[in-house]
Scaffold this motif. Structure first.
Motif, PDB file in Angstrom:
ATOM      1  N   TYR A 189       0.832  -1.207   0.000  1.00 45.54           N
ATOM      2  CA  TYR A 189       0.000   0.000   0.000  1.00 45.54           C
ATOM      3  C   TYR A 189       0.867   1.258   0.000  1.00 45.54           C
ATOM      4  CZ  TYR A 189      -3.117   3.675   1.647  1.00 45.54           C
ATOM      5  OH  TYR A 189      -3.806   4.855   1.784  1.00 45.54           O
ATOM      6  N   PHE A 190       1.892   1.284   0.891  1.00 43.01           N
ATOM      7  CA  PHE A 190       2.721   2.479   0.979  1.00 43.01           C
ATOM      8  C   PHE A 190       3.703   2.604  -0.184  1.00 43.01           C
ATOM      9  CE2 PHE A 190       1.351   2.319   5.464  1.00 43.01           C
ATOM     10  CZ  PHE A 190       0.898   3.621   5.586  1.00 43.01           C
ATOM     11  N   ALA A 191       3.885   1.525  -0.942  1.00 43.65           N
ATOM     12  CA  ALA A 191       4.718   1.608  -2.144  1.00 43.65           C
ATOM     13  C   ALA A 191       3.920   2.151  -3.328  1.00 43.65           C
ATOM     14  CB  ALA A 191       5.291   0.220  -2.475  1.00 43.65           C
ATOM     15  N   SER A 192       2.622   2.089  -3.226  1.00 42.01           N
ATOM     16  CA  SER A 192       1.786   2.577  -4.332  1.00 42.01           C
ATOM     17  C   SER A 192       1.654   4.104  -4.251  1.00 42.01           C
ATOM     18  CB  SER A 192       0.398   1.927  -4.261  1.00 42.01           C
ATOM     19  OG  SER A 192      -0.313   2.446  -3.162  1.00 42.01           O
ATOM     20  N   PRO A 193       1.288   4.737  -5.361  1.00 42.18           N
ATOM     21  CA  PRO A 193       1.134   6.205  -5.356  1.00 42.18           C
ATOM     22  C   PRO A 193      -0.198   6.661  -4.754  1.00 42.18           C
ATOM     23  CG  PRO A 193       0.835   5.350  -7.572  1.00 42.18           C
ATOM     24  CD  PRO A 193       1.236   4.183  -6.707  1.00 42.18           C
ATOM     25  N   GLU A 194      -1.057   5.741  -4.360  1.00 39.89           N
ATOM     26  CA  GLU A 194      -2.395   6.089  -3.881  1.00 39.89           C
ATOM     27  C   GLU A 194      -2.476   6.180  -2.357  1.00 39.89           C
ATOM     28  OE1 GLU A 194      -4.621   2.899  -5.455  1.00 39.89           O
ATOM     29  OE2 GLU A 194      -4.275   3.470  -7.526  1.00 39.89           O
ATOM     30  N   VAL A 195      -1.413   6.609  -1.695  1.00 36.98           N
ATOM     31  CA  VAL A 195      -1.402   6.709  -0.236  1.00 36.98           C
ATOM     32  C   VAL A 195      -2.168   7.958   0.179  1.00 36.98           C
ATOM     33  CG1 VAL A 195       0.079   6.915   1.794  1.00 36.98           C
ATOM     34  CG2 VAL A 195       0.828   5.553  -0.155  1.00 36.98           C
ATOM     35  N   ALA A 196      -3.025   7.804   1.189  1.00 34.53           N
ATOM     36  CA  ALA A 196      -3.808   8.935   1.681  1.00 34.53           C
ATOM     37  C   ALA A 196      -2.869   9.991   2.272  1.00 34.53           C
ATOM     38  CB  ALA A 196      -4.793   8.455   2.743  1.00 34.53           C
ATOM     39  N   PRO A 197      -3.214  11.270   2.147  1.00 24.05           N
ATOM     40  CA  PRO A 197      -2.312  12.346   2.615  1.00 24.05           C
ATOM     41  C   PRO A 197      -1.993  12.268   4.117  1.00 24.05           C
ATOM     42  CG  PRO A 197      -4.101  13.262   1.293  1.00 24.05           C
ATOM     43  CD  PRO A 197      -4.387  11.813   1.446  1.00 24.05           C
ATOM     44  N   HIS A 198      -2.973  11.891   4.947  1.00 22.90           N
ATOM     45  CA  HIS A 198      -2.713  11.844   6.379  1.00 22.90           C
ATOM     46  C   HIS A 198      -1.885  10.610   6.784  1.00 22.90           C
ATOM     47  CE1 HIS A 198      -6.318   9.350   6.073  1.00 22.90           C
ATOM     48  NE2 HIS A 198      -6.000   8.827   7.253  1.00 22.90           N
ATOM     49  N   LEU A 199      -1.716   9.654   5.854  1.00 19.07           N
ATOM     50  CA  LEU A 199      -0.879   8.479   6.127  1.00 19.07           C
ATOM     51  C   LEU A 199       0.477   8.575   5.425  1.00 19.07           C
ATOM     52  CD1 LEU A 199      -3.509   5.593   5.782  1.00 19.07           C
ATOM     53  CD2 LEU A 199      -2.704   6.704   7.866  1.00 19.07           C
ATOM     54  N   GLN A 200       0.706   9.667   4.756  1.00 19.19           N
ATOM     55  CA  GLN A 200       1.934   9.845   3.980  1.00 19.19           C
ATOM     56  C   GLN A 200       3.174   9.787   4.881  1.00 19.19           C
ATOM     57  OE1 GLN A 200       1.357  10.047   0.766  1.00 19.19           O
ATOM     58  NE2 GLN A 200       3.475  10.133   0.149  1.00 19.19           N
ATOM     59  N   GLN A 201       3.039  10.159   6.130  1.00 17.69           N
ATOM     60  CA  GLN A 201       4.177  10.177   7.044  1.00 17.69           C
ATOM     61  C   GLN A 201       4.739   8.775   7.315  1.00 17.69           C
ATOM     62  OE1 GLN A 201       2.767  11.851  10.682  1.00 17.69           O
ATOM     63  NE2 GLN A 201       1.127  10.371  10.940  1.00 17.69           N
ATOM     64  N   TYR A 202       3.925   7.738   7.115  1.00 19.79           N
ATOM     65  CA  TYR A 202       4.383   6.368   7.349  1.00 19.79           C
ATOM     66  C   TYR A 202       4.987   5.731   6.104  1.00 19.79           C
ATOM     67  CZ  TYR A 202       1.410   7.014  11.424  1.00 19.79           C
ATOM     68  OH  TYR A 202       0.837   7.504  12.559  1.00 19.79           O
ATOM     69  N   ALA A 203       4.881   6.400   4.975  1.00 20.76           N
ATOM     70  CA  ALA A 203       5.358   5.818   3.716  1.00 20.76           C
ATOM     71  C   ALA A 203       6.862   5.587   3.748  1.00 20.76           C
ATOM     72  CB  ALA A 203       4.981   6.719   2.545  1.00 20.76           C
ATOM     73  N   SER A 204       7.610   6.540   4.278  1.00 15.98           N
ATOM     74  CA  SER A 204       9.074   6.377   4.301  1.00 15.98           C
ATOM     75  C   SER A 204       9.490   5.210   5.201  1.00 15.98           C
ATOM     76  CB  SER A 204       9.731   7.672   4.765  1.00 15.98           C
ATOM     77  OG  SER A 204       9.311   7.995   6.070  1.00 15.98           O
ATOM     78  N   LEU A 205       8.739   4.968   6.267  1.00 15.28           N
ATOM     79  CA  LEU A 205       9.032   3.844   7.165  1.00 15.28           C
ATOM     80  C   LEU A 205       8.916   2.517   6.423  1.00 15.28           C
ATOM     81  CD1 LEU A 205       9.440   2.829  10.158  1.00 15.28           C
ATOM     82  CD2 LEU A 205       6.946   2.712  10.253  1.00 15.28           C
ATOM     83  N   PHE A 206       7.833   2.334   5.711  1.00 18.39           N
ATOM     84  CA  PHE A 206       7.631   1.060   5.019  1.00 18.39           C
ATOM     85  C   PHE A 206       8.505   0.940   3.783  1.00 18.39           C
ATOM     86  CE2 PHE A 206       3.908   1.201   7.714  1.00 18.39           C
ATOM     87  CZ  PHE A 206       3.870  -0.095   8.185  1.00 18.39           C
ATOM     88  N   LYS A 207       8.858   2.047   3.162  1.00 22.29           N
ATOM     89  CA  LYS A 207       9.806   1.991   2.040  1.00 22.29           C
ATOM     90  C   LYS A 207      11.180   1.579   2.544  1.00 22.29           C
ATOM     91  CE  LYS A 207       7.420   5.273  -0.920  1.00 22.29           C
ATOM     92  NZ  LYS A 207       7.403   6.623  -1.476  1.00 22.29           N
ATOM     93  N   HIS A 208      11.537   2.069   3.717  1.00 16.80           N
ATOM     94  CA  HIS A 208      12.829   1.674   4.312  1.00 16.80           C
ATOM     95  C   HIS A 208      12.855   0.170   4.584  1.00 16.80           C
ATOM     96  CE1 HIS A 208      16.419   1.642   6.738  1.00 16.80           C
ATOM     97  NE2 HIS A 208      15.739   1.034   7.696  1.00 16.80           N
TER      98      HIS A 208
END
Length: 165
Positions: free
Chosen positions: A29-48
Protein backbone atom coordinates in the motif's frame (compact mmCIF):
# COMPACT_ATOMS: atom_id res chain seq x y z
CA UNK A 1 -6.54 -1.18 -0.73
CA UNK A 2 -9.35 0.65 0.95
CA UNK A 3 -8.46 3.52 3.26
CA UNK A 4 -10.36 1.97 6.17
CA UNK A 5 -8.48 -1.32 5.81
CA UNK A 6 -5.14 0.50 5.61
CA UNK A 7 -5.90 2.48 8.77
CA UNK A 8 -7.02 -0.69 10.58
CA UNK A 9 -3.89 -2.59 9.54
CA UNK A 10 -1.70 0.34 10.53
CA UNK A 11 -3.30 0.46 13.97
CA UNK A 12 -2.81 -3.29 14.37
CA UNK A 13 0.81 -2.89 13.18
CA UNK A 14 1.68 -0.36 15.88
CA UNK A 15 0.01 -2.55 18.50
CA UNK A 16 2.12 -5.52 17.34
CA UNK A 17 -0.83 -7.64 16.25
CA UNK A 18 -0.22 -7.96 12.50
CA UNK A 19 0.77 -11.06 10.61
CA UNK A 20 3.45 -11.23 7.94
CA UNK A 21 0.75 -11.07 5.25
CA UNK A 22 -0.75 -7.94 6.87
CA UNK A 23 2.67 -6.28 6.94
CA UNK A 24 3.22 -7.19 3.28
CA UNK A 25 -0.11 -5.57 2.42
CA UNK A 26 0.96 -2.42 4.26
CA UNK A 27 4.28 -2.34 2.39
CA UNK A 28 2.46 -2.75 -0.92
CA UNK A 29 0.00 0.00 0.00
CA UNK A 30 2.72 2.48 0.98
CA UNK A 31 4.72 1.61 -2.14
CA UNK A 32 1.79 2.58 -4.33
CA UNK A 33 1.13 6.20 -5.36
CA UNK A 34 -2.40 6.09 -3.88
CA UNK A 35 -1.40 6.71 -0.24
CA UNK A 36 -3.81 8.93 1.68
CA UNK A 37 -2.31 12.35 2.62
CA UNK A 38 -2.71 11.84 6.38
CA UNK A 39 -0.88 8.48 6.13
CA UNK A 40 1.93 9.84 3.98
CA UNK A 41 4.18 10.18 7.04
CA UNK A 42 4.38 6.37 7.35
CA UNK A 43 5.36 5.82 3.72
CA UNK A 44 9.07 6.38 4.30
CA UNK A 45 9.03 3.84 7.16
CA UNK A 46 7.63 1.06 5.02
CA UNK A 47 9.81 1.99 2.04
CA UNK A 48 12.83 1.67 4.31
CA UNK A 49 11.70 -1.82 5.35
CA UNK A 50 11.39 -2.82 1.69
CA UNK A 51 14.92 -1.55 0.96
CA UNK A 52 16.36 -3.17 4.09
CA UNK A 53 14.78 -6.50 3.15
CA UNK A 54 16.76 -6.56 -0.09
CA UNK A 55 20.11 -5.83 1.56
CA UNK A 56 22.45 -8.62 2.57
CA UNK A 57 25.13 -8.52 5.19
CA UNK A 58 28.52 -9.79 4.20
CA UNK A 59 30.58 -10.65 7.21
CA UNK A 60 34.30 -10.03 7.08
CA UNK A 61 36.67 -12.07 9.14
CA UNK A 62 38.51 -9.78 11.49
CA UNK A 63 42.04 -10.20 12.74
CA UNK A 64 40.59 -10.98 16.15
CA UNK A 65 38.73 -14.03 14.85
CA UNK A 66 41.83 -15.28 13.05
CA UNK A 67 43.79 -15.20 16.28
CA UNK A 68 40.89 -16.49 18.35
CA UNK A 69 42.55 -19.89 18.72
CA UNK A 70 45.71 -18.26 20.04
CA UNK A 71 43.70 -16.55 22.79
CA UNK A 72 42.80 -19.95 24.28
CA UNK A 73 46.47 -20.76 24.69
CA UNK A 74 47.17 -17.32 26.14
CA UNK A 75 44.38 -17.81 28.69
CA UNK A 76 45.81 -21.20 29.69
CA UNK A 77 49.29 -19.73 30.00
CA UNK A 78 47.93 -16.87 32.07
CA UNK A 79 46.28 -19.36 34.42
CA UNK A 80 49.53 -21.30 34.88
CA UNK A 81 51.52 -18.10 35.39
CA UNK A 82 49.08 -16.92 38.07
CA UNK A 83 49.27 -20.31 39.83
CA UNK A 84 53.06 -20.21 39.75
CA UNK A 85 53.07 -16.65 41.11
CA UNK A 86 50.79 -17.72 43.96
CA UNK A 87 53.11 -20.60 44.84
CA UNK A 88 56.13 -18.26 44.87
CA UNK A 89 54.32 -15.80 47.15
CA UNK A 90 53.29 -18.58 49.54
CA UNK A 91 56.82 -19.93 49.62
CA UNK A 92 58.13 -16.43 50.38
CA UNK A 93 55.67 -15.99 53.24
CA UNK A 94 56.52 -19.44 54.60
CA UNK A 95 60.26 -18.71 54.46
CA UNK A 96 59.79 -15.37 56.22
CA UNK A 97 57.68 -16.96 58.95
CA UNK A 98 60.22 -19.76 59.45
CA UNK A 99 63.22 -17.45 59.82
CA UNK A 100 61.29 -14.89 61.86
CA UNK A 101 60.10 -17.52 64.36
CA UNK A 102 63.70 -18.76 64.80
CA UNK A 103 64.82 -15.35 66.02
CA UNK A 104 62.04 -15.26 68.64
CA UNK A 105 62.83 -18.71 69.99
CA UNK A 106 66.56 -17.96 70.11
CA UNK A 107 66.05 -14.93 72.32
CA UNK A 108 64.85 -16.20 75.67
CA UNK A 109 63.73 -12.72 76.78
CA UNK A 110 60.00 -12.85 76.20
CA UNK A 111 59.12 -9.72 78.15
CA UNK A 112 59.54 -11.09 81.64
CA UNK A 113 60.53 -8.76 84.50
CA UNK A 114 62.42 -9.49 87.69
CA UNK A 115 61.36 -6.25 89.37
CA UNK A 116 57.63 -6.16 90.22
CA UNK A 117 57.45 -2.36 89.92
CA UNK A 118 58.82 -2.45 86.34
CA UNK A 119 56.36 -5.22 85.50
CA UNK A 120 53.50 -3.17 86.96
CA UNK A 121 54.50 -0.06 84.96
CA UNK A 122 54.86 -2.09 81.74
CA UNK A 123 51.45 -3.65 82.33
CA UNK A 124 49.90 -0.22 82.94
CA UNK A 125 51.46 1.07 79.72
CA UNK A 126 50.16 -1.90 77.74
CA UNK A 127 46.66 -1.55 79.21
CA UNK A 128 46.69 2.20 78.48
CA UNK A 129 47.54 1.53 74.82
CA UNK A 130 44.84 -1.14 74.66
CA UNK A 131 42.31 1.22 76.25
CA UNK A 132 43.09 3.98 73.75
CA UNK A 133 42.68 1.62 70.80
CA UNK A 134 39.42 0.25 72.16
CA UNK A 135 38.12 3.79 72.69
CA UNK A 136 38.94 4.64 69.06
CA UNK A 137 37.01 1.54 67.98
CA UNK A 138 34.05 2.48 70.17
CA UNK A 139 33.97 5.99 68.67
CA UNK A 140 33.85 4.44 65.22
CA UNK A 141 30.94 2.24 66.28
CA UNK A 142 29.09 5.31 67.59
CA UNK A 143 29.35 6.93 64.14
CA UNK A 144 28.01 3.76 62.57
CA UNK A 145 25.11 3.68 65.04
CA UNK A 146 24.26 7.33 64.24
CA UNK A 147 24.39 6.49 60.54
CA UNK A 148 22.05 3.53 61.04
CA UNK A 149 19.57 5.67 63.00
CA UNK A 150 19.60 8.38 60.31
CA UNK A 151 19.28 5.79 57.55
CA UNK A 152 16.31 4.16 59.27
CA UNK A 153 14.58 7.52 59.64
CA UNK A 154 15.09 8.34 55.96
CA UNK A 155 13.91 4.98 54.71
CA UNK A 156 10.87 4.98 56.98
CA UNK A 157 9.86 8.37 55.61
CA UNK A 158 10.33 7.16 52.05
CA UNK A 159 8.27 4.03 52.71
CA UNK A 160 5.49 6.10 54.22
CA UNK A 161 5.51 8.50 51.25
CA UNK A 162 5.49 5.67 48.71
CA UNK A 163 2.59 3.92 50.40
CA UNK A 164 4.68 1.19 51.99
CA UNK A 165 4.54 -0.04 55.55
Amino acid sequence: MELYKAETLLKKYFEGETTINDEQELQDYFASPEVAPHLQQYASLFKHFAVAKGQQYKQEISAFEIHKGENKYKKRNLAWVSIAASVVVLMGIGTYMFYDSETVTKSKDLGTYDDPELAFKATQKALYLLSNNVNVGIESVKYIEEYQIAKNKVFRKQKNKSGGI
